[in-house]
Each structure stands twice: as structure tokens, then as C-alpha cells.
Motif scaffolding. Structure first.
Motif, PDB file in Angstrom:
ATOM      1  N   LEU A  26      15.169 -42.561  -6.686  1.00 49.02           N
ATOM      2  CA  LEU A  26      14.429 -42.093  -7.284  1.00 49.02           C
ATOM      3  C   LEU A  26      14.798 -40.429  -7.532  1.00 49.02           C
ATOM      4  O   LEU A  26      14.884 -40.065  -9.157  1.00 49.02           O
ATOM      5  N   ALA A  27      14.944 -39.860  -6.397  1.00 52.15           N
ATOM      6  CA  ALA A  27      15.316 -38.313  -6.641  1.00 52.15           C
ATOM      7  C   ALA A  27      16.681 -38.162  -7.214  1.00 52.15           C
ATOM      8  O   ALA A  27      17.241 -37.076  -7.964  1.00 52.15           O
ATOM      9  N   SER A  28      17.955 -39.066  -6.979  1.00 54.20           N
ATOM     10  CA  SER A  28      19.398 -39.091  -7.236  1.00 54.20           C
ATOM     11  C   SER A  28      19.243 -38.777  -8.443  1.00 54.20           C
ATOM     12  O   SER A  28      20.290 -38.684  -9.782  1.00 54.20           O
ATOM     13  N   ILE A  29      18.763 -40.105  -9.598  1.00 54.56           N
ATOM     14  CA  ILE A  29      18.756 -39.990 -11.322  1.00 54.56           C
ATOM     15  C   ILE A  29      18.113 -38.990 -12.113  1.00 54.56           C
ATOM     16  O   ILE A  29      18.485 -39.166 -13.107  1.00 54.56           O
ATOM     17  N   GLY A  30      18.222 -37.868 -11.249  1.00 53.98           N
ATOM     18  CA  GLY A  30      17.106 -36.708 -12.306  1.00 53.98           C
ATOM     19  C   GLY A  30      16.542 -37.003 -12.706  1.00 53.98           C
ATOM     20  O   GLY A  30      16.457 -36.465 -14.327  1.00 53.98           O
ATOM     21  N   ILE A  31      15.090 -37.361 -12.838  1.00 56.88           N
ATOM     22  CA  ILE A  31      14.270 -37.344 -13.845  1.00 56.88           C
ATOM     23  C   ILE A  31      13.231 -35.893 -13.532  1.00 56.88           C
ATOM     24  O   ILE A  31      13.134 -35.344 -12.838  1.00 56.88           O
ATOM     25  N   PRO A  32      13.597 -35.493 -14.703  1.00 58.51           N
ATOM     26  CA  PRO A  32      12.934 -34.576 -14.889  1.00 58.51           C
ATOM     27  C   PRO A  32      11.203 -34.075 -14.494  1.00 58.51           C
ATOM     28  O   PRO A  32      10.267 -35.015 -14.045  1.00 58.51           O
ATOM     29  N   GLU A  33      11.595 -33.060 -13.893  1.00 59.83           N
ATOM     30  CA  GLU A  33       9.876 -32.285 -13.248  1.00 59.83           C
ATOM     31  C   GLU A  33      10.132 -33.631 -11.152  1.00 59.83           C
ATOM     32  O   GLU A  33       9.170 -33.665 -10.267  1.00 59.83           O
ATOM     33  N   VAL A  34      10.788 -33.881 -11.172  1.00 59.81           N
ATOM     34  CA  VAL A  34      11.155 -35.490  -9.372  1.00 59.81           C
ATOM     35  C   VAL A  34      11.874 -35.235  -8.621  1.00 59.81           C
ATOM     36  O   VAL A  34      12.738 -35.290  -9.235  1.00 59.81           O
ATOM     37  N   GLY A  35      10.988 -33.546  -8.269  1.00 59.03           N
ATOM     38  CA  GLY A  35      12.018 -33.799  -7.363  1.00 59.03           C
ATOM     39  C   GLY A  35      12.092 -34.565  -5.620  1.00 59.03           C
ATOM     40  O   GLY A  35      11.483 -35.677  -5.544  1.00 59.03           O
ATOM     41  N   PRO A  36      12.712 -34.389  -4.538  1.00 60.61           N
ATOM     42  CA  PRO A  36      12.846 -35.718  -3.465  1.00 60.61           C
ATOM     43  C   PRO A  36      11.103 -35.432  -2.961  1.00 60.61           C
ATOM     44  O   PRO A  36      11.170 -36.688  -2.656  1.00 60.61           O
ATOM     45  N   THR A  37      10.470 -34.454  -2.734  1.00 61.15           N
ATOM     46  CA  THR A  37       9.198 -34.997  -2.302  1.00 61.15           C
ATOM     47  C   THR A  37       8.095 -36.124  -3.306  1.00 61.15           C
ATOM     48  O   THR A  37       7.944 -37.042  -3.179  1.00 61.15           O
ATOM     49  N   VAL A  38       8.057 -35.776  -4.069  1.00 58.29           N
ATOM     50  CA  VAL A  38       7.859 -36.432  -5.748  1.00 58.29           C
ATOM     51  C   VAL A  38       8.161 -37.509  -5.694  1.00 58.29           C
ATOM     52  O   VAL A  38       7.375 -38.943  -5.376  1.00 58.29           O
ATOM     53  N   ALA A  39       9.781 -37.898  -5.646  1.00 59.19           N
ATOM     54  CA  ALA A  39      10.167 -38.958  -5.034  1.00 59.19           C
ATOM     55  C   ALA A  39       9.927 -39.646  -4.131  1.00 59.19           C
ATOM     56  O   ALA A  39       9.499 -40.995  -4.155  1.00 59.19           O
ATOM     57  N   ARG A  40      10.233 -39.603  -2.737  1.00 62.58           N
ATOM     58  CA  ARG A  40       9.029 -40.248  -1.540  1.00 62.58           C
ATOM     59  C   ARG A  40       7.688 -40.249  -2.230  1.00 62.58           C
ATOM     60  O   ARG A  40       7.308 -42.033  -1.481  1.00 62.58           O
ATOM     61  N   ASP A  41       6.819 -39.485  -2.736  1.00 64.04           N
ATOM     62  CA  ASP A  41       5.828 -40.102  -2.927  1.00 64.04           C
ATOM     63  C   ASP A  41       5.577 -41.581  -3.461  1.00 64.04           C
ATOM     64  O   ASP A  41       4.840 -42.337  -2.739  1.00 64.04           O
ATOM     65  N   VAL A  42       5.949 -41.078  -4.923  1.00 66.17           N
ATOM     66  CA  VAL A  42       5.843 -42.435  -5.148  1.00 66.17           C
ATOM     67  C   VAL A  42       6.660 -43.879  -5.205  1.00 66.17           C
ATOM     68  O   VAL A  42       6.759 -44.553  -4.958  1.00 66.17           O
ATOM     69  N   ALA A  43       7.276 -43.508  -3.895  1.00 60.44           N
ATOM     70  CA  ALA A  43       8.532 -44.843  -3.370  1.00 60.44           C
ATOM     71  C   ALA A  43       7.743 -45.337  -2.221  1.00 60.44           C
ATOM     72  O   ALA A  43       7.660 -46.558  -2.495  1.00 60.44           O
ATOM     73  N   ALA A  44       6.966 -44.338  -1.767  1.00 56.33           N
ATOM     74  CA  ALA A  44       5.713 -45.081  -0.645  1.00 56.33           C
ATOM     75  C   ALA A  44       5.092 -45.441  -1.171  1.00 56.33           C
ATOM     76  O   ALA A  44       4.059 -46.729  -0.870  1.00 56.33           O
ATOM     77  N   GLU A  45       4.405 -45.343  -2.858  1.00 54.58           N
ATOM     78  CA  GLU A  45       3.462 -45.701  -3.321  1.00 54.58           C
ATOM     79  C   GLU A  45       2.993 -47.163  -3.779  1.00 54.58           C
ATOM     80  O   GLU A  45       2.762 -48.081  -3.729  1.00 54.58           O
ATOM     81  N   PHE A  46       4.390 -47.218  -4.658  1.00 57.38           N
ATOM     82  CA  PHE A  46       5.136 -48.693  -5.454  1.00 57.38           C
ATOM     83  C   PHE A  46       5.760 -49.455  -4.018  1.00 57.38           C
ATOM     84  O   PHE A  46       6.049 -50.700  -4.614  1.00 57.38           O
ATOM     85  N   GLY A  47       6.729 -49.047  -2.993  1.00 51.54           N
ATOM     86  CA  GLY A  47       7.194 -49.434  -2.485  1.00 51.54           C
ATOM     87  C   GLY A  47       8.975 -49.692  -2.828  1.00 51.54           C
ATOM     88  O   GLY A  47       9.937 -50.275  -1.828  1.00 51.54           O
ATOM     89  N   THR A  48       9.053 -50.946  -4.015  1.00 52.24           N
ATOM     90  CA  THR A  48       9.858 -51.223  -4.426  1.00 52.24           C
ATOM     91  C   THR A  48      10.681 -50.617  -5.562  1.00 52.24           C
ATOM     92  O   THR A  48       9.806 -50.193  -6.577  1.00 52.24           O
TER      93      THR A  48
END
Length: 709
Positions: free
Chosen positions: A544-566
Motif C-alpha cells: 500500500l505504501a509503494s503505490i503512491g496513495i496521497p498522504e499514505v506513507g509507510p506508517t499509515v499504510a501499515r495501520d491500514v493493513a493491520a486493520e483490514f488484513g488483506t
């Protein structure tokens, strides 16, 4: 200067009102093609002279381009190119390095001062030593000095000034400059060495900088730096693409042959009977060499001061950068009598202008598109010194600030440097524009709609926008720890077409295709393919961090991944679902949903999920304890039966951090097969232990971690 009309080639159909409806090359025989090519070369040389030297062209750009293209076509089809053909300007083969060459006569520097009293002292000294003297005044160009050699009227060699005795051989690069003739006109000396100044015109510099900024490159600080860097390119084809020009202002040596001239720094054209600087100035254009029309012959110190002051008042209106005027004793015999020092001509002096203040003029405003699609307005400036640094661009921040300050093209502005680093426009000192710069409704790179988020503007093109594509490739590779793709390599992949649509194209390229890129080879291409393979199935957060979503860096991407899992769960989540994640507010939730709703972005994600490319991101599994808590790992190279994503997910489940780069906080660098060199060097620099995959798994066993679970 001779009458350009009288000097036109006779009976050449391509000189005036040329018919560009050519007979197909396939219908010509070799003899007819050679004859036509020679007439075209003759005409094009004449048109170059009329354009660059006489400043009085007789045909339009389109007609000229048609003649040039026809000459290229004939030379390619019938192999009738000549060494001095105008088509040689497109650039030759890249060089391994620039060789050093000895100058025919020393190219010395000039003593200088901005103090009027010092210039008057120079005049007084000259008159004490040689009696009455006249002087030639000319602009002091802020470019790069070169020596150019002609033999029997043919261009032979060019070299930079270097240390004055030797310089860098830039023959092929100078050959690409259209104002430097490959063959001289008229009746020049059989051996002629001239000094010129290579520069970039101010309007061309600003246009070229605008192109660089719009495609995401750094702007050149000033025209001189741009000219110097361009002239020293190892690939002449790169030089040919940049808008270099050249003024000639001095004859260094002239005579019947090289052996017939004295390698003296003061004689100039004396060996060819040209006894004054002014006579040289008048002779140069008769030979087809471009001179500056602001040169004047004067007799007193008062006239020198007046010339400098008058030219200084017009400095901002000139289409070339100058930083003062050069004063030269006119009579060459007096120059020989005055001689030289170890470094300077004693018969010349530079009367400098005062340094520009931090107030300058906005020549253009361009919009730069960032990796995440954010559009940033950038003011291109007439170069100005701010805090000891030459500045040619400055941030305008956002559309609201532009409107508030009323900034427009042509305005005089005050420039500051934030924290002594980032230049920005502080205020408008004098407005010369109507209204202010209006922000575009469409992305300047891909034409997609521009969307505003408060004061910020974004391109909605996502991963399909070319401006974002170069950054997307580099950012994608850095987040997924793929060594071998930095900013320069990302540009190569996009510019060459190897990455044409999106980052997924990286996985579709063969070793042979990658190896054909400049600076690459089979080994480096194989290493890159191995890196891409090792990065397959990354942890969901990294994906999620690698595809360049605005405002989504590694920390936010990790939190989102942990919340939804897949990944599927992330794709299906609503904006409200995202807002419910700790650390994700309204703005980030909206960016997530808008990015994932974009059809082009969804296509890229689906392409990446294909098993032949990146594959399915590793789902987030529940933690298996904290056996590795507090440790930070970096992986480089490939590990048999494991992707890098698998290894990162493994240590993450047991409490460790897996990062992309080595720092002082890294505990272990795990070095697999075909490792990246830079990570190993960083490990050495930071005293980070480097362990093999076997040692890594032994460490896991010691901590009670079973990698098979």
C-alpha cells in the motif's frame, strides 16, 4: 561585414523560396543524390550564416527544417555525408571521457574590479608604458570560454580554457552548436584559432528550465552552469538537444600554417596582417563567425566608464548574461609590448557590475507534478544571488498565496531562502503583470482534471500520469527495497519506453531489454531481475505504501493493513471504514477512497497482483509473539525459497522491524545471493553486522522462532 545578398551562393535553388516538394529519394540515382546533397549543404550553411551572424534570415523555420531533413534523408540513403556537413550537429558517439589538449596559444584570465578608480589606474598604466592608446570595449559574457581551431577553412577542434595551457577536448560537443560554422566563409587565414564564449540565451534557458521543472527535474541555477555542464557532456547527442550558442571575440593565432604563427598570448592576428582588436572584430563575421554587436572602440577612461554604465542600464534587456565589460588595448603591437603575467593579460581589464540583489524578475511560472500528483507552482527567475547562492527558481507554495500576493509573469519580486535553503517568493516589489498567475484546470503532463484539497491541487491521473510515473517507479522500488532503480534509472526506464504504462511494466522486461540501456549490462540487468523477483509478495503494508496513495506513507499504510488484513478487504473498504482506523483522518480517508476508485489505478493494482509480476501482497497475520522485539532487519539479495516480502512478514510477526535502508539503527543486514552493493557499503559505514541467510535462520532458532509456522 560583407553584403550578405552579394555573398549568396549562385544558382542554388534552396537559397530563396526553396521548393520543398522533393522528388522521392528512391527515384534518385547515387550521382543525382550526391549533387543535391551538396547544394543542400551549401544552402544550409548560407542560411545558418544569415540567421546566426547576419541576423537577417531569408527563409522561415519550416522551410529550413525541410531542407535539413531532406539532407539527412539523402546522406542516410546514399551514404554521401561529409565531415563538415550541417547534419553532424546532431551529435556523434558517446565518449568514455574528455581528453586533454594543449592550446595553440595560452588562454589567460583577465584582471578585474568593480571599482571605477581601478579601471582608471589600468588606463593610466597602459599610457605610461606604451603612450597614447585606443581601447575596445565589449560585454563580458557569463558563459564558458573555448578555443576553436580552423585549418583551410574547416572546423578541426575545440577545447575548454582549462588551466590556460591545456583544456578539455570538446570538439564533438561544440560541433553541435549551430552558430559555430563547420566551414568558414570568405577568405580566412589558412590556420585560424579563435576564442569564443559558449552560452545559453536567457529566453532559451528559461524555456529549457521550464521543461525540466515540469517533468520533475531540478532547474539549472543559471545559464552559465547549464552551458558548462552541457559542453562537458560525454554524449554529444545530449549537447545537441540543449540550446547552446556562441559569440566569438578574439583571434588567438592566425597565419599560413600552424608552424607560421607564434604561440604568443598577445599577438593574435598579427602574423596574418591583422593588427588591431577592432580589425579582428570586423573580420570575424566575414568568415562566418558570430560577434556581439555591442562592442565599441573608445579612447579615454571617461568613455570606458560611460560604456560600462550604459551597458549596465540595459543589462536586464539583453538576451544573454553578462557580469561586466571587458576593456582591451586595441593595437596588437602595443599588446605585445605590454605582455602578460603568469595568469593575466596586461593589456585587458574586466570592469565588473555590482552583484545583483535579492530582487529579481519572474520570467515564467510553471507547474511541477509530484509523485503523488500534487501540483506545485514554481517561479522561474532571472538568476539572482541570495545569501551567496545563485537562485533561478523559487516556490510559490499554492494558488491561494499566488492570488494573495498577486504574483504574475514579469513582476519584480523579492526572493528569500527558507532556513537558508529553499528559495521562495516573499513579496511583489513592482507589478508589471495584469492580474496574477492562474492555476490550470488540467494537469500540464497528462491533461487529467486538477482537483483542489483546500489550498493544495492534485492531478487526478494517478499512476497513469507520465510525471508521476517516473517518481512512481523510483518510489515503488525504494519502498519494496528493489536495489538498482534510483531516480536516474527510473527516468531511463520511462524515457526509453521500457516502462510505458505503469510500474507493472517493470516485471515484463527481459534481461536483454534492460541490458541495452546506457550504463547497464547483462550482469546488472540480471541482478535487477533477481531484485524484482525477491520483492514478490510484499507485506500488505509495504504494498500500500509503494503505490503512491496521497498522504499514505509507510506508517499509515501499515495501520491500514493491520486493520483490514488483506488487499481485497482494503479495496472494498468505504471512506467511513478508513476513517475508523487509528491515525487516519478525514483527508487521508478521502485520498484512500478516491485513489482506489480511480479505474486506472485499479488496473495497475490488478496488473501488479498477477503472479507473473509482483503477486498477491502478503496478508497481515496475527502476531506470533515478541521474540524479535526491538530488532531491526534489512534484507538484500535473494534467499532460496523465500521472497523478501515473506522474510519481512516473518520478522514482523515476531515483533521485529523490517526496513528498506541501512542506518545506525539497523541490527542486522541479511545478505543473500547477488546482494546490492550500496546496502553493504552502508552497513560497513554504520558498523552493522552482515549475516548470511543460514546465520539469520540460526538467530531465529536461538530466539525460539520457527520460520515454517
Amino acid at each position: 561585414m560583407p553584403d550578405a545578398e552579394e555573398d549568396a551562393p549562385e544558382d542554388n535553388p534552396y537559397v530563396r523560396d526553396p521548393d520543398t516538394d522533393f522528388v522521392p529519394a528512391a527515384d534518385l540515382d547515387a550521382e543525382a543524390a550526391a549533387a543535391e546533397a551538396e547544394r543542400l549543404r551549401e544552402a544550409i550553411r548560407y542560411h545558418d550564416y544569415r540567421y546566426y551572424v547576419a541576423n537577417d534570415p531569408v527563409i522561415g523555420d519550416r522551410a529550413y527544417d525541410a531542407l535539413f531533413s531532406r539532407l539527412q534523408e539523402l546522406e542516410d540513403a546514399f551514404d554521401v555525408a561529409t565531415e563538415d556537413s550541417p547534419t553532424r550537429r546532431v551529435g556523434g558517439e558517446p565518449l568514455d571521457e574528455l581528453d586533454s589538449v594543449d592550446h595553440v596559444a595560452p588562454l589567460l584570465s583577465i584582471d578585474s574590479s568593480g571599482d571605477e578608480a581601478d579601471v582608471r589606474d589600468f588606463v593610466a598604466r597602459v599610457e605610461r608604458e606604451v603612450g597614447d592608446a585606443r581601447f575596445v570595449c565589449e560585454p563580458k559574457f557569463d558563459g564558458l570560454s573555448v578555443e576553436v581551431v580552423y585549418e583551410d577553412g574547416e572546423y578541426v577542434r575545440a577545447a575548454t580554457r582549462g588551466d590556460g595551457e591545456t583544456g578539455e577536448d570538446v570538439t564533438e560537443n561544440v560541433r553541435t552548436i549551430e552558430s559555430v560554422p563547420q566551414r568558414l566563409r570568405g577568405d580566412p587565414p589558412a590556420f585560424l584559432v579563435v576564442r569564443g564564449e559558449v552560452y545559453i540565451p536567457r529566453d532559451a534557458f528559461q524555456a529549457y528550465n521550464a521543461e525540466r521543472v515540469e517533468r520533475g527535474d531540478d532547474a539549472f541555477a543559471n545559464p552559465r552552469n547549464a552551458a558548462a555542464g552541457t559542453l562537458r557532456q560525454l554524449d554529444p547527442s545530449v549537447t545537441a538537444e540543449r540550446p547552446l550558442d556562441c559569440f566569438f571575440y578574439d583571434v588567438l593565432a592566425a597565419g599560413e600554417s600552424r608552424d607560421a604563427v607564434e604561440p604568443d598570448a598577445s599577438r593574435g592576428g598579427l602574423d596574418a596582417g591583422i593588427d588591431t582588436h577592432w580589425a579582428e572584430h570586423e573580420a570575424l563575421p566575414t568568415w562566418g563567425l558570430k560577434v556581439n554587436d555591442r562592442a565599441e572602440r573608445v579612447e579615454t577612461a571617461d568613455e570606458i566608464v560611460a560604456y560600462r554604465n550604459d551597458l549596465g542600464a540595459e543589462r536586464e534587456d539583453l538576451n544573454y548574461e553578462i557580469d561586466g565589460v571587458v576593456v582591451k588595448v586595441d593595437d596588437r603591437r602595443q599588446c605585445v609590448e605590454l605582455g602578460v603575467t603568469a595568469r593575466h593579460y596586461r593589456w585587458a581589464y574586466a570592469y565588473k557590475f555590482p552583484a545583483r540583489s535579492e530582487v529579481t524578475t519572474i520570467s515564467d511560472v510553471v507547474v511541477q507534478v509530484g509523485r503523488t500528483g500534487r501540483l506545485t507552482p514554481v517561479a522561474l527567475l532571472e538568476p539572482v544571488e541570495v545569501g551567496g547562492v545563485t537562485v533561478s527558481r523559487a516556490s510559490l507554495h499554492n494558488p491561494e498565496e499566488i492570488a494573495e500576493m498577486g504574483v504574475g509573469v514579469g513582476d519584480e519580486v523579492r526572493v528569500q531562502r527558507a532556513g537558508d535553503v529553499i528559495p521562495y517568493v516573499e513579496e511583489v516589489v513592482a507589478s508589471h503583470s495584469e492580474g496574477h498567475f492562474e492555476f490550470p484546470d488540467a494537469c500540464p503532463r497528462c491533461g487529467s482534471d486538477v482537483e483542489f484539497d483546500g489550498p493544495m491541487a492534485y492531478c487526478t491521473g494517478g499512476l497513469a500520469c507520465p510525471a508521476q510515473l517516473v517518481r512512481s517507479v523510483g518510489y515503488f522500488a525504494s519502498v519494496l527495497d528493489v536495489e538498482g532503480i534510483g531516480e536516474q534509472a527510473a527516468e531511463q526506464f520511462v524515457d526509453s519506453g521500457l516502462v510505458e504504462h505503469d510500474v507493472a511494466d517493470l516485471y515484463d522486461r527481459s534481461v536483454d531489454e534492460i541490458a541495452e540501456l546506457e550504463g547497464w549490462g547483462e550482469t546488472s540487468a540480471q541482478n535487477l531481475k533477481a531484485e524484482l523477483d525477491a520483492a514478490r509478495h510484499p507485506p500488505l503494508g509495504k504494498f500500500l505504501a509503494s503505490i503512491g496513495i496521497p498522504e499514505v506513507g509507510p506508517t499509515v499504510a501499515r495501520d491500514v493493513a493491520a486493520e483490514f488484513g488483506t488487499l481485497d478487504a482494503v479495496l472494498d473498504a468505504s471512506e467511513a471504514d478508513f476513517r475508523a482506523v487509528d491515525g487516519v483522518g478525514d483527508v487521508v480517508a478521502r485520498h484512500l477512497r478516491e485513489f482506489l476508485d480511480n479505474d486506472r489505478n485499479r488496473r495497475v493494482i490488478e496488473r501488479l497482483r498477477d503472479e507473473s509480476r509482483l503477486g498477491e501482497p502478503e496478508p497481515v497475520e496475527s502476531t506470533d509473539g515478541d521474540a524479535l522485539d526491538g530488532l531491526t532487519f534489512v534484507f538484500t539479495g535473494s534467499v532460496e525459497d523465500w521472497t523478501r516480502g515473506d522474510l519481512q512478514a516473518l520478522v514482523g510477526r515476531h515483533g521485529a522491524n523490517a526496513t528498506s535502508s541501512v542506518s545506525g539503527n539497523t541490527d542486522y543486514l541479511v545478505v543473500g545471493a547477488n546482494p546490492g552493493q550500496s546496502k553493504r557499503e552502508d552497513a560497513d559505514a554504520n558498523d552493522v553486522p552482515q549475516i548470511s541467510p543460514a546465520e539469520f535462520f540460526e538467530l531465529l532458532a536461538e530466539r525460539g522462532v520457527d520460520p515454517t509456522r
